[in-house]
Each structure stands twice: as C-alpha cells, then as structure tokens.
Design an enzyme around this catalytic site. Structure first.
Site, mmCIF file in Angstrom:
data_model
loop_
_atom_site.group_PDB
_atom_site.id
_atom_site.type_symbol
_atom_site.label_atom_id
_atom_site.label_comp_id
_atom_site.label_asym_id
_atom_site.label_seq_id
_atom_site.Cartn_x
_atom_site.Cartn_y
_atom_site.Cartn_z
ATOM 1 N N SER A 109 -1.363 -10.309 22.737
ATOM 2 C CA SER A 109 -2.628 -9.682 22.357
ATOM 3 C C SER A 109 -2.527 -8.920 21.035
ATOM 4 O O SER A 109 -2.270 -9.495 19.996
ATOM 5 C CB SER A 109 -3.108 -8.785 23.501
ATOM 6 O OG SER A 109 -4.423 -8.332 23.279
ATOM 7 N N ASP B 237 -8.714 -9.027 17.429
ATOM 8 C CA ASP B 237 -7.272 -8.827 17.547
ATOM 9 C C ASP B 237 -6.580 -10.179 17.615
ATOM 10 O O ASP B 237 -7.213 -11.224 17.476
ATOM 11 C CB ASP B 237 -6.930 -7.929 18.739
ATOM 12 C CG ASP B 237 -7.183 -8.594 20.076
ATOM 13 O OD1 ASP B 237 -7.998 -9.536 20.129
ATOM 14 O OD2 ASP B 237 -6.582 -8.176 21.083
ATOM 15 N N ASP C 47 -9.631 -11.299 22.126
ATOM 16 C CA ASP C 47 -10.406 -10.743 23.237
ATOM 17 C C ASP C 47 -10.912 -9.331 22.963
ATOM 18 O O ASP C 47 -11.587 -8.737 23.812
ATOM 19 C CB ASP C 47 -9.621 -10.794 24.553
ATOM 20 C CG ASP C 47 -8.361 -9.937 24.556
ATOM 21 O OD1 ASP C 47 -8.035 -9.341 23.504
ATOM 22 O OD2 ASP C 47 -7.700 -9.867 25.614
ATOM 23 N N ASP D 113 -5.364 -12.185 19.800
ATOM 24 C CA ASP D 113 -5.750 -13.265 20.704
ATOM 25 C C ASP D 113 -7.257 -13.349 20.914
ATOM 26 O O ASP D 113 -7.724 -14.118 21.746
ATOM 27 C CB ASP D 113 -5.018 -13.148 22.040
ATOM 28 C CG ASP D 113 -5.506 -12.002 22.903
ATOM 29 O OD1 ASP D 113 -5.976 -10.984 22.351
ATOM 30 O OD2 ASP D 113 -5.428 -12.114 24.142
#
Length: 447
Positions: free
Chosen positions: A102, A241, A245, A243
């Site tokens: 992430s 960010d 999400d 990834d």
C-alpha cells in the site's frame, strides 16, 4: 483464535524478513490454493501487484504455489487494489490476490486476498489458510497442476468501470487537474480515466522504477502536488497511494483536503440527492468535526476500529452505504467493495460539476478540529496495557482537554508503531499535549 500472520490488511513486512520471503510466498500460494479449492467452487485465482521491484519475485512464487495446489492463476500485472477486487468479482474468479504494501516504502511488501464477491476474506478463511501453512506442502497429481495465463485487457476493463460510477453524459470539460499516482499501480490507469472524461490532466508519479513507489509523492506526501496545483493554476489535485485505495486532494488554493473532508463532501452530495440515509461510518481516528457535520445532516455517525476492513464490516452490519478514514480510504458501497481512490475522486468531481462550486467551497460545511497524530516507532510490536507511565500521562491529557477533545492511543496493525492522536479546540494545546503523550510512550518502551 489469534492469527499468526494476517494483520488488519493482510500479511505485510520488510522484504527478505520472514514471512515476506519467496519460500513463504510459495507455501502461502499453496495453502491459500488448498483452502480456496476446498471452500469455493472453481479453481481460478487472479493475481495483481503494485510496482515494487519485489512484486515480480513474489508473483512467481505465489503462482507456483497455486499451481501445486491445482489452482489456475490469471496474472493482471501492475493493477490497483480496488481493480483486483472489481475484476475478481466480474470475471467470476474464486479469489483475488494483491501483492502490495500500500502506502509503505518500496522495501516493504505484503499480500492481501479478496473473495469471489470482491470483499476481503473473513477471519475464518484467513485462519484456515494459516492452518494449512503449518502442514507439509504436497503437489496435486501432475495432470491437475494449475495453469497460468495473463489478462491483457485488465486496465481497460477497470477504466470503463470507474467511468461508469458517475452519471452517463457527465464530463469534466474545462476542468484542469493534476493527478499524482505515487509511482504506483494507478500510473497507467488514473490519467486515462480523467482524460477520457475530458479533463485537462497533468501528471506526477507516473514513472515507476520499482524503487520509487510512495517516495515523496502520492497520498502520503502531497506537498509536490500542492505546489504543482498552484504553479499550473489547476482547479484541483488528486493524490493516490501506491496501490490506489487511498485518496487525498488539493484544492485550487493549495490546501490539502484529507479523507475526512472528502467523506463529508461525498456524504453531503449524496444526502442532497436523496441517495444517503441511515449512517455514515468513520473510525476512532475520524475528526470530531466530521462527526458533527454528519450529524447536522440528520445522519448518524458511527466509529469503527481503524482499518478499512473494519469500516466495511460496520457498514455491512448497519446497512451503511458510505464510510471511510481520514487517511483517504473511502468506500462507496453502492459502487465498490473496498476503498477506491479513483472512484472516490470521481464522486467529488461529479459534485463539483453538479453544484458549480469549487472543492474549497464544498469542504466548508465541515469545520476540522485541530488534530495531531504522532507515530512513535518501536523496535517491535508491544501492548500498551498496564503501562503505568503511559496511562498516567494519558489521564492527565484527557483531564486537560475535558469535553472539548479526544485522546487515542493505538498500535498500528501493520507496523511496529504506536499512534498517538490528540484532538481539541485549541491547536497549540493539542500540539503540546500530543507531544507530551508521545514522549511518555517513547520513554516507557526505551528501556
């Protein structure tokens, strides 16, 4: 039963340190494959990843493990986490796997799973996977070994889905935006979404090299985006960010608009359209100003534990359609099954078009309370229970704040950190009290 490997957002850690190693990922793919083959119909799993250099290594290891368990894999390549959730559901896969840490630096990585409904796995299945991790690894009979293929149109499918979450015919012609993809998995997706909707798009963080993900870019560090919005006289900036999400935005004045404020903007818009009833879900870390603003709309505000999976659990429990975190995880449950930065940004832009107001104007309905968050990094994860010094200082801080503020001490679910949060009406007092409490935490665990 307590889980050994799975945390609040899958399994995460430093690459090369157990369990973020190739041999563990091989065994994890096998264990998950055994569980999925036993518990769910079909034998097909999607694998997506962000842009970390280690993702290729772990993709191969997971693929081999799934194959040994007799499960076919379909490789998506670099793909946002919410895209994997969406594609798992629409391609009728048994499960989806995301290789990502992430918002963390490149030297961390992790794994998270989605079920066939595009939702994160329940605790029971994670525990069952851990049970298989403790068993000897075997390989299915040779004719049943899983096959691996690559899906070449995954990005295009997800781009069309994102565009479908706003009204047909709506476009952003005349709007100038800057999109920061954090050198992460949205780099080949997000710019196309907004440009295909006729916005004029400038980009940051779209040149991943395997090592620069989240490095002074994206939702965790929007300063470069803020400066670019001002320099280019843009209407707003969008920061995702690594990834994809999380969402943080910047208004035309260069002011950062966090997840709490964005959640309010979307809630206010949905409420005005008659689409939002019941409750909105935040977390223990959500700003008190958000709670008050939601209540002024005549809606209930509920606080879940920190982590988007807990936000979603509470949303499902109470039938809520909207929830999120100040960090930028925003879940529009009538459109997505997990936090989705691109989809959330589209909802905000749609309200700008509908209302004719700027992002700066839309956020004015919520007054943020000064809030200071201090991360105290420790050598290892610890428990705060029964630490006299910390509890004593915490009680003193709470007494000084009285009824006009909040204090929260929380271990991170993904890193060896203690998060110290103090919120109140006076910014100077909040800063002093948060630093005092963080100092007490650091002293308590320095010995």
């Amino acid at each position: 039963m307590k889980k050994e490997y799975f945390g609040t957002d899958g399994i995460r850690g430093r690459v090369g340190d157990y369990p973020i190693t190739p041999d563990f990922m091989l065994k994890l793919g096998w264990a998950a494959g055994c569980v999925f083959a036993r518990e769910m119909p079909g034998r097909r799993v999607l694998i997506g990843k962000d842009t970390r250099i280690s993702g290729y290594m772990f993709e191969s290891a997971l693929e081999a493990g799934f194959s040994a368990a007799g499960v076919d894999t379909q490789l998506l390549g670099p793909m946002p986490t919410p895209a994997v959730a969406y594609l798992t559901r629409t391609l009728r896969a048994q499960a989806g796997v995301v290789i990502s840490a992430s918002h963390n630096p490149y030297y961390d990585n992790g794994i998270k799973f989605f079920g066939p409904d595009g939702m994160k796995l329940p605790d029971e299945l994670e525990l069952l996977i851990e049970d298989y991790l403790g068993r000897p690894m075997t390989t299915v009979e040779c004719s049943h070994i899983g096959k691996a293929t690559r899906i070449v149109d995954a990005a295009g499918r997800y781009i069309e889905f994102c565009k479908s979450t706003i009204p047909l015919g709506m476009h952003f012609s005349g709007m100038k935006i800057v999109v920061d993809c954090a050198h992460g998995s949205t780099y080949h997706v997000a710019p196309d979404v907004f440009s295909e909707l006729r916005a004029t798009v400038s980009t940051l963080g779209v040149a991943p090299d395997g090592l620069n993900i989240n490095d002074r870019v994206g939702a965790t560090d929007p300063e470069n985006l803020r400066q670019t919005v001002l320099e280019e006289n843009a209407d707003l900036g969008i920061a995702l960010d690594g990834d994809g999400d999380r969402l943080i935005m910047v208004d035309h004045r260069g002011e950062v608009v966090d997840g709490d404020e964005l959640l309010f903007v979307i809630a206010n818009a949905r409420h005005a359209e008659g689409e939002l009833k019941g409750s909105v879900v935040g977390t223990l870390m959500s700003n008190l100003g958000l709670e008050q603003a939601i209540r002024r709309l005549g809606l209930e505000f509920r606080r879940a534990a920190v982590g988007d999976r807990y936000v979603m659990e509470m949303m499902l429990e109470h039938g809520s359609m909207l929830g999120g975190e100040g960090s930028g995880h925003i879940i529009c449950r009538d459109r997505t099954t997990t936090g989705d930065g691109i989809v959330s940004a589209l909802q905000v832009l749609a309200e700008i078009v509908r209302s004719g107001k700027t992002l700066h104007e839309l956020k004015q309905g919520m007054r943020k309370y000064p809030q200071r968050l201090v991360n105290v990094r420790l050598a290892e994860r610890v428990s705060l229970a029964s630490v006299p010094l910390v509890q004593k200082v915490k009680a003193e801080v709470e007494a000084e704040l009285g009824d006009s503020g909040r204090v929260l001490l929380r271990p991170s679910g993904t890193e060896p950190l203690i998060r110290v949060m103090v919120e109140g009406a006076d910014e100077g007092q909040v800063r002093e009290l948060a630093d005092r409490l963080a100092g007490a935490v650091a002293r308590a665990f320095s010995a």
